[in-house]
Design an enzyme around this catalytic site. Structure first.
Site, short mmCIF file in Angstrom:
data_model
loop_
_atom_site.label_atom_id
_atom_site.label_comp_id
_atom_site.label_asym_id
_atom_site.label_seq_id
_atom_site.Cartn_x
_atom_site.Cartn_y
_atom_site.Cartn_z
N GLY A 1 9.31 57.01 109.93
CA GLY A 1 9.62 55.99 108.93
C GLY A 1 8.75 56.16 107.70
CB CYS B 1 0.76 54.04 109.18
SG CYS B 1 1.33 53.80 107.50
CG LEU B 2 4.07 59.35 107.89
CD1 LEU B 2 5.31 59.76 107.11
CD2 LEU B 2 3.54 60.53 108.71
CG HIS C 1 4.42 50.39 104.43
ND1 HIS C 1 3.10 50.70 104.14
CD2 HIS C 1 4.71 51.03 105.59
CE1 HIS C 1 2.63 51.50 105.10
NE2 HIS C 1 3.58 51.71 105.99
CG HIS D 1 5.06 50.32 110.48
ND1 HIS D 1 3.87 50.52 111.13
CD2 HIS D 1 4.99 51.07 109.34
CE1 HIS D 1 3.10 51.34 110.41
NE2 HIS D 1 3.77 51.70 109.32
CD GLU D 2 8.00 52.72 107.78
OE1 GLU D 2 7.44 52.72 106.67
OE2 GLU D 2 7.54 53.32 108.76
CD GLN E 1 4.26 54.69 104.18
OE1 GLN E 1 5.41 54.53 104.57
NE2 GLN E 1 3.33 55.24 104.94
#
Ligand code: NI
Length: 167
Positions: free
Chosen positions: A46, A91-92, A137, A133-134, A51
């Site tokens: 994701g 998370c990236l 952000h 989660h996304e 991000q």
């Protein structure tokens, strides 16, 4: 090289609230395509636009095992949720960190797709958690915000040390 560079915690740009997309035009479609490329290359399941330093309400996810089920959600809204589930999240933007986080187990979300058409999606399990989660952000919220301040501070220090060594 990823299509677009990913911002890392504690970059303040990850804390901005994203603005709704007013029109799904060619610029947004390019953003979506770049985000999928960045996510798959990372690799991750994701990615949210902030991000990659774009404060717009766009997320991409693919929680399939083969990585062949891309889903793009523009201006996503959760219209129903139920249950609770604990799942280990990463998370990236916070590489190398995984923590157990509680989320709604099932959600119904509405959004626009890459063509600008409205759709509704029912999700459970990993897909549900990933979308939540996304979507966080887009509010400038990160999964470490669910942890204790002490734990978050430890992760922040670890990330800052890691960045000093890799930049
Ligand atoms: Ni994330």
């Amino acid at each position: 090289m990823p299509a677009r560079p990913i911002l890392y915690f504690p970059d303040p740009r990850l804390r901005k609230k994203s603005a709704p997309v007013s029109a799904v035009d060619s610029g947004i479609r390019q953003l979506v395509d770049d985000m999928f490329e960045t996510m798959y290359q990372a690799p991750g399941i994701g990615l949210a636009a902030p991000q990659v330093d774009v404060a717009k309400r766009v997320i991409v996810v693919d929680t399939s095992e083969e990585g062949d089920t891309p889903i793009c959600l523009i201006n996503p809204k959760i219209v129903a949720s139920e249950g609770a589930v604990d799942m280990e999240e990463g998370c990236l933007s916070i590489p190398g960190i995984q923590e157990l986080i509680e989320r709604a187990e099932r959600i119904t979300v509405t959004a626009l797709n890459r063509d600008g058409n409205a759709f509704e999606l029912e999700a459970d399990g990993l897909l549900s958690v990933c979308i939540q989660h996304e979507m966080d952000h887009l509010e400038g919220k990160l999964f470490v915000d669910y942890l204790s301040p002490l734990k978050r501070q430890r992760i922040r220090k670890k990330m800052e040390k890691l960045r000093r060594h890799t930049l």
